[in-house]
Design a protein around this motif. Structure first.
Motif, mmCIF file in Angstrom:
data_model
loop_
_atom_site.group_PDB
_atom_site.id
_atom_site.type_symbol
_atom_site.label_atom_id
_atom_site.label_comp_id
_atom_site.label_asym_id
_atom_site.label_seq_id
_atom_site.Cartn_x
_atom_site.Cartn_y
_atom_site.Cartn_z
ATOM 1 N N LEU A 20 0.502 -1.594 0.146
ATOM 2 C CA LEU A 20 -0.192 -0.223 0.132
ATOM 3 C C LEU A 20 1.216 1.292 -0.281
ATOM 4 O O LEU A 20 0.700 2.141 -1.092
ATOM 5 C CB LEU A 20 -0.698 -0.087 1.181
ATOM 6 N N ALA A 21 1.402 1.828 0.747
ATOM 7 C CA ALA A 21 2.740 2.584 0.901
ATOM 8 C C ALA A 21 3.214 2.195 -0.790
ATOM 9 O O ALA A 21 3.589 3.829 -0.669
ATOM 10 C CB ALA A 21 3.960 2.191 1.998
ATOM 11 N N GLU A 22 4.380 1.588 -1.122
ATOM 12 C CA GLU A 22 4.127 1.946 -2.277
ATOM 13 C C GLU A 22 3.312 2.209 -3.385
ATOM 14 O O GLU A 22 3.532 3.036 -4.358
ATOM 15 C CB GLU A 22 4.474 0.087 -2.770
ATOM 16 N N ALA A 23 2.184 1.588 -3.435
ATOM 17 C CA ALA A 23 0.702 1.704 -4.452
ATOM 18 C C ALA A 23 0.649 3.569 -4.173
ATOM 19 O O ALA A 23 0.800 4.035 -4.815
ATOM 20 C CB ALA A 23 -0.219 0.859 -4.383
ATOM 21 N N SER A 46 9.661 4.140 4.485
ATOM 22 C CA SER A 46 10.442 4.654 3.739
ATOM 23 C C SER A 46 11.105 3.220 3.708
ATOM 24 O O SER A 46 11.394 2.650 2.888
ATOM 25 C CB SER A 46 11.896 5.341 4.499
ATOM 26 N N LYS A 47 11.596 1.887 4.710
ATOM 27 C CA LYS A 47 11.336 1.170 4.891
ATOM 28 C C LYS A 47 10.900 -0.392 3.872
ATOM 29 O O LYS A 47 11.100 -0.426 3.128
ATOM 30 C CB LYS A 47 11.681 0.205 5.754
ATOM 31 N N TYR A 48 9.586 0.263 4.116
ATOM 32 C CA TYR A 48 8.475 -0.558 3.001
ATOM 33 C C TYR A 48 8.824 0.478 1.572
ATOM 34 O O TYR A 48 8.839 -0.788 0.861
ATOM 35 C CB TYR A 48 7.242 -0.079 3.648
ATOM 36 N N VAL A 49 8.512 1.182 1.232
ATOM 37 C CA VAL A 49 9.438 1.489 -0.292
ATOM 38 C C VAL A 49 10.647 0.864 -0.549
ATOM 39 O O VAL A 49 10.415 0.808 -2.215
ATOM 40 C CB VAL A 49 9.216 2.603 0.011
ATOM 41 N N HIS A 50 11.800 0.951 0.317
ATOM 42 C CA HIS A 50 12.840 0.290 -0.671
ATOM 43 C C HIS A 50 13.086 -1.107 -0.390
ATOM 44 O O HIS A 50 14.281 -1.601 -0.322
ATOM 45 C CB HIS A 50 13.951 1.748 0.369
ATOM 46 N N GLU A 70 -5.201 -1.508 -4.360
ATOM 47 C CA GLU A 70 -5.675 -0.606 -5.970
ATOM 48 C C GLU A 70 -6.152 -0.126 -5.581
ATOM 49 O O GLU A 70 -6.570 1.090 -5.309
ATOM 50 C CB GLU A 70 -5.262 -1.872 -7.111
ATOM 51 N N ARG A 71 -7.402 -0.656 -4.861
ATOM 52 C CA ARG A 71 -8.549 0.087 -4.497
ATOM 53 C C ARG A 71 -8.795 1.219 -3.766
ATOM 54 O O ARG A 71 -8.627 2.235 -3.604
ATOM 55 C CB ARG A 71 -9.592 -0.799 -3.782
ATOM 56 N N LEU A 72 -7.931 0.630 -1.859
ATOM 57 C CA LEU A 72 -7.409 1.363 -0.970
ATOM 58 C C LEU A 72 -6.480 3.019 -1.955
ATOM 59 O O LEU A 72 -6.920 3.761 -1.150
ATOM 60 C CB LEU A 72 -7.162 1.080 -0.247
ATOM 61 N N ALA A 73 -5.433 2.117 -2.227
ATOM 62 C CA ALA A 73 -4.686 3.615 -2.650
ATOM 63 C C ALA A 73 -5.500 3.938 -3.625
ATOM 64 O O ALA A 73 -5.194 5.695 -3.459
ATOM 65 C CB ALA A 73 -3.299 2.978 -3.470
ATOM 66 N N GLU A 74 -6.486 3.615 -4.333
ATOM 67 C CA GLU A 74 -7.071 5.429 -5.724
ATOM 68 C C GLU A 74 -7.518 6.218 -4.692
ATOM 69 O O GLU A 74 -7.728 7.036 -4.892
ATOM 70 C CB GLU A 74 -7.538 3.626 -6.814
ATOM 71 N N GLY A 75 -8.467 5.225 -3.847
ATOM 72 C CA GLY A 75 -9.380 6.045 -2.589
ATOM 73 C C GLY A 75 -9.081 6.606 -1.248
ATOM 74 O O GLY A 75 -9.069 7.583 -1.683
ATOM 75 N N LEU A 76 -7.817 6.292 -1.030
ATOM 76 C CA LEU A 76 -6.663 7.175 0.156
ATOM 77 C C LEU A 76 -6.522 8.585 -1.262
ATOM 78 O O LEU A 76 -6.100 9.373 -0.127
ATOM 79 C CB LEU A 76 -6.203 6.330 0.407
ATOM 80 N N ALA A 77 -5.796 8.268 -2.045
ATOM 81 C CA ALA A 77 -4.692 9.328 -2.659
ATOM 82 C C ALA A 77 -6.155 10.345 -2.713
ATOM 83 O O ALA A 77 -5.453 11.728 -3.212
ATOM 84 C CB ALA A 77 -4.264 8.718 -4.302
ATOM 85 N N ASP A 78 -6.870 10.160 -3.553
ATOM 86 C CA ASP A 78 -8.112 10.876 -4.914
ATOM 87 C C ASP A 78 -9.002 11.469 -3.436
ATOM 88 O O ASP A 78 -9.630 12.338 -3.212
ATOM 89 C CB ASP A 78 -9.079 10.583 -5.365
ATOM 90 N N GLY A 79 -8.956 10.678 -1.862
ATOM 91 C CA GLY A 79 -9.755 11.548 -0.590
ATOM 92 C C GLY A 79 -10.925 10.760 -0.741
ATOM 93 O O GLY A 79 -11.476 11.479 -0.003
ATOM 94 N N ASP A 80 -11.296 9.741 -1.750
ATOM 95 C CA ASP A 80 -12.562 9.435 -1.783
ATOM 96 C C ASP A 80 -12.828 8.978 -0.685
ATOM 97 O O ASP A 80 -13.953 7.951 -0.522
ATOM 98 C CB ASP A 80 -12.855 9.365 -3.368
#
Length: 298
Positions: A20-23, A46-50, A70-80
């Motif tokens: 999720l951190a990566e997405a 940082s540890k997760y992403v690297h 993917e669904r969570l990343a899209e929703g969290l990033a868009d604020g939905d």
């Protein structure tokens, strides 16, 4: 002795959080923003992403987990989607994977005696009322996201507004139906949803859905859209079974009479009467499936 919760903590959480951190980072969020959303430190992000955290290869390849991320990343990033909503959806997947799913398999691999146990083994009860209620709310939330992301859906909203509803599998009253408080409205060409789904807030769509179930339908969800002949024709062309009911009769009687003639109908409609707007009701197994059907009309 090793509990399934240890599998969740040691295997699922590091893998899930890193995915999720990566997405989220791929969608342009900063490490600080990701940390705030996930409730962890920036150093952990940082540890997760690297790739400094050991991840479970089997979980990485799990289709359901990838779709959730993917669904969570899209929703969290868009604020939905709020972090609480994301947490609920993740909890639901964890419980599903614990009950005869991948986490149960990993648990049996860690404790081989479980696989050899003579009686049916269930690490959690997936049918508890609380989890069933949360799954239903989650389904409506996902269905609403589909509607929001469906270009042109606002053109299908009738003058009285739309609502997306799903009833608990054993539900028999309006209080057992999750839906939008108020109605989904067309505001300047955009579908506007007034709030998160709740139980007991839909009257009309919930009543039609419950009437259909009382008449023998096994569908759990419903959505109302505007009526015209082209809408009904498009649904029939897409393979759906339609039936008309009498808008001047009581809902329960009218729906029961219609389904007595066409028991397998998954589209109910009425063409209006004095003071009654014509409307089409889409029925389906869950809110997501019903919401996705609107794309066949656009």
């Amino acid at each position: 002795m090793r509990f399934v919760e240890e599998i969740v903590v040691d295997d699922f959480l590091p893998t899930f959080r890193s995915m999720l951190a990566e997405a989220l980072r791929e969608r342009g969020l900063t490490q600080s923003e990701v940390a705030d959303l996930l409730g962890i430190s920036q150093s952990a992000v940082s540890k997760y992403v690297h790739g400094d955290v050991e991840r479970n290869a089997v979980l990485l390849d799990h289709r359901g987990l990838n779709e959730l991320v993917e669904r969570l990343a899209e929703g969290l990033a868009d604020g939905d989607m709020s972090p609480v909503q994301a947490l609920v959806e993740t909890e639901i997947l964890i419980r599903e994977l614990e009950q005869g799913g991948l986490l149960a398999t990993l648990h049996e691999e860690a404790v081989p005696e479980l696989a050899e146990h003579g009686s049916e083994f269930a690490v959690h009860d997936p049918d508890s009322k609380l989890r069933t209620a949360e799954r239903t709310l989650s389904s409506v939330r996902r269905g609403l996201q589909v509607l929001e992301n469906t270009s042109g859906f606002a053109t299908l909203i009738p003058a009285v507004g739309s609502n997306l509803a799903q009833v608990l599998p054993s539900g028999d009253s309006v209080e057992d139906v999750a839906a939008v408080p108020g109605r989904i409205l067309d505001v300047k060409g955009r579908a506007t949803i007034p709030g998160d789904p709740e139980y007991g807030v839909s009257e009309h769509v919930a009543t039609v859905l419950l009437a259909a179930r009382t008449a023998g339908s096994d569908h759990l969800a419903a959505l109302n859209v505007r009526y015209d002949e082209d809408v009904v024709s498009a649904l029939e062309s897409a393979g759906h079974t339609t039936v008309e009911f009498d808008p001047e009769a009581g809902i329960e009687t009218a729906v029961a009479d219609a389904l007595a003639e066409v028991p397998d109908a998954d589209v109910l409609y009425q063409t209006g009467a004095m003071g009654v707007e014509p409307v089409v009701y889409l029925l389906g197994p869950d809110a997501v499936a019903v919401a996705e059907r609107t794309r066949e009309l656009l």
